[in-house]
Design a protein around this motif. Structure first.
Motif, short mmCIF file in Angstrom:
data_model
loop_
_atom_site.label_atom_id
_atom_site.label_comp_id
_atom_site.label_asym_id
_atom_site.label_seq_id
_atom_site.Cartn_x
_atom_site.Cartn_y
_atom_site.Cartn_z
N LEU A 95 1.31 -11.62 -9.87
CA LEU A 95 0.57 -11.68 -8.61
C LEU A 95 0.28 -13.10 -8.16
CD1 LEU A 95 -1.95 -8.75 -9.10
CD2 LEU A 95 0.23 -8.74 -7.89
N TYR A 96 0.36 -13.29 -6.85
CA TYR A 96 0.02 -14.58 -6.24
C TYR A 96 -1.36 -14.54 -5.62
CZ TYR A 96 0.15 -18.58 -3.12
OH TYR A 96 -0.14 -19.75 -2.47
N ALA A 97 -1.69 -13.41 -5.00
CA ALA A 97 -2.99 -13.29 -4.33
C ALA A 97 -3.37 -11.82 -4.18
CB ALA A 97 -2.94 -13.95 -2.96
N MET A 98 -4.65 -11.61 -3.93
CA MET A 98 -5.16 -10.27 -3.63
C MET A 98 -5.94 -10.33 -2.32
SD MET A 98 -6.44 -8.99 -7.37
CE MET A 98 -6.57 -7.27 -6.89
N GLY A 99 -6.16 -9.17 -1.73
CA GLY A 99 -6.87 -9.17 -0.47
C GLY A 99 -7.50 -7.84 -0.16
N SER B 183 3.95 -12.95 -3.59
CA SER B 183 4.49 -14.16 -2.98
C SER B 183 3.47 -14.84 -2.09
CB SER B 183 5.74 -13.82 -2.16
OG SER B 183 6.17 -14.94 -1.41
N GLY B 184 3.56 -16.15 -2.00
CA GLY B 184 2.69 -16.90 -1.12
C GLY B 184 3.40 -17.37 0.13
N ARG B 185 4.63 -16.87 0.35
CA ARG B 185 5.41 -17.39 1.47
C ARG B 185 5.10 -16.70 2.79
NH1 ARG B 185 11.23 -16.49 -1.02
NH2 ARG B 185 10.15 -14.57 -1.56
N ASP B 186 4.60 -15.48 2.75
CA ASP B 186 4.41 -14.71 3.98
C ASP B 186 2.98 -14.82 4.48
OD1 ASP B 186 6.41 -12.29 2.30
OD2 ASP B 186 7.06 -13.74 3.83
N SER B 187 2.76 -14.29 5.68
CA SER B 187 1.45 -14.36 6.30
C SER B 187 0.40 -13.62 5.48
CB SER B 187 1.52 -13.75 7.70
OG SER B 187 0.22 -13.59 8.24
N VAL B 188 -0.73 -14.26 5.24
CA VAL B 188 -1.78 -13.64 4.43
C VAL B 188 -2.48 -12.52 5.18
CG1 VAL B 188 -2.17 -15.80 3.20
CG2 VAL B 188 -3.57 -15.26 5.18
N SER C 182 -0.30 -7.07 6.68
CA SER C 182 -0.32 -6.07 5.61
C SER C 182 1.07 -5.89 4.98
CB SER C 182 -0.82 -4.73 6.13
OG SER C 182 0.03 -4.23 7.15
N ARG C 183 2.11 -6.22 5.72
CA ARG C 183 3.47 -6.08 5.18
C ARG C 183 3.77 -7.11 4.10
NH1 ARG C 183 6.46 -6.31 10.88
NH2 ARG C 183 4.89 -7.97 11.04
N SER C 184 2.91 -8.11 3.97
CA SER C 184 3.10 -9.11 2.92
C SER C 184 2.61 -8.62 1.57
CB SER C 184 2.34 -10.40 3.29
OG SER C 184 2.80 -10.92 4.52
N TYR C 185 1.92 -7.51 1.55
CA TYR C 185 1.30 -7.00 0.33
C TYR C 185 2.10 -5.82 -0.20
CZ TYR C 185 -2.60 -9.97 1.67
OH TYR C 185 -3.38 -11.05 2.01
N ASP C 186 2.49 -5.94 -1.46
CA ASP C 186 3.34 -4.91 -2.07
C ASP C 186 2.55 -3.79 -2.75
OD1 ASP C 186 5.97 -7.19 -3.24
OD2 ASP C 186 5.44 -6.44 -1.24
N TYR C 187 1.33 -4.09 -3.15
CA TYR C 187 0.56 -3.13 -3.94
C TYR C 187 -0.75 -2.81 -3.23
CZ TYR C 187 3.80 -5.24 -7.24
OH TYR C 187 4.93 -5.72 -7.84
N TRP C 188 -1.12 -1.52 -3.28
CA TRP C 188 -2.31 -1.07 -2.56
C TRP C 188 -3.15 -0.13 -3.41
CZ3 TRP C 188 -3.64 -2.74 2.32
CH2 TRP C 188 -2.69 -3.50 2.99
N GLY C 189 -4.47 -0.27 -3.28
CA GLY C 189 -5.38 0.67 -3.90
C GLY C 189 -5.56 1.89 -3.03
#
Length: 125
Positions: free
Chosen positions: A30-34, A101-106, A109-116
């Motif tokens: 993981l690079y980041a969470m949100g 990844s840290g390359r896409d827009s934070v 939502s399409r930048s996030y692969d995993y969801w709760g």
């Protein structure tokens, strides 16, 4: 990677809630969470993000100075969202998410692969 969100509930306007998100599995990738939220009839919107290291955070303007996102140092692989001065317009289902990844827009939502699974936050006026 699996994400488990918790901490939602009902609160009066001006009150506070704390959401948590526990990550398991291959968290080393993981690079980041949100956090994102979605109110009835509205699109999912970005709330806040934090790098996996906890070093950098970014909040949406709508929650700036009211919400704080953190990586919890005491609880391994856990992220929290402290929500203060809650308003009725904060009512939504809140989702935690993670991206490798840290390359896409934070904020996309399409930048996030995993969801709760989402947790309901309801703020009464």
């Amino acid at each position: 990677v699996q994400l488990q969100a918790s901490g939602g509930g009902l609160v009066q306007a001006g009150g506070s809630l704390r959401l948590s998100c526990a990550a398991s599995g291959r968290t080393s990738s993981l690079y980041a969470m949100g956090w994102f939220r979605q109110a009835p009839g509205k699109e999912r919107e970005f709330v806040a993000t934090v790098k996996w290291t906890g070093a950098t955070t970014y909040n949406a303007d709508s929650v700036k100075d009211r919400f704080t996102i953190t990586r919890d140092n005491n609880a391994k692989n856990t992220m929290s969202l402290q929500m203060n001065s809650l308003k009725p317009e904060d009512t939504a289902v809140y989702y935690c998410a993670a991206r490798p990844s840290g390359r896409d827009s934070v904020t996309d939502s399409r930048s996030y692969d995993y969801w709760g699974q989402g947790t309901q936050v309801t703020v009464s006026s």
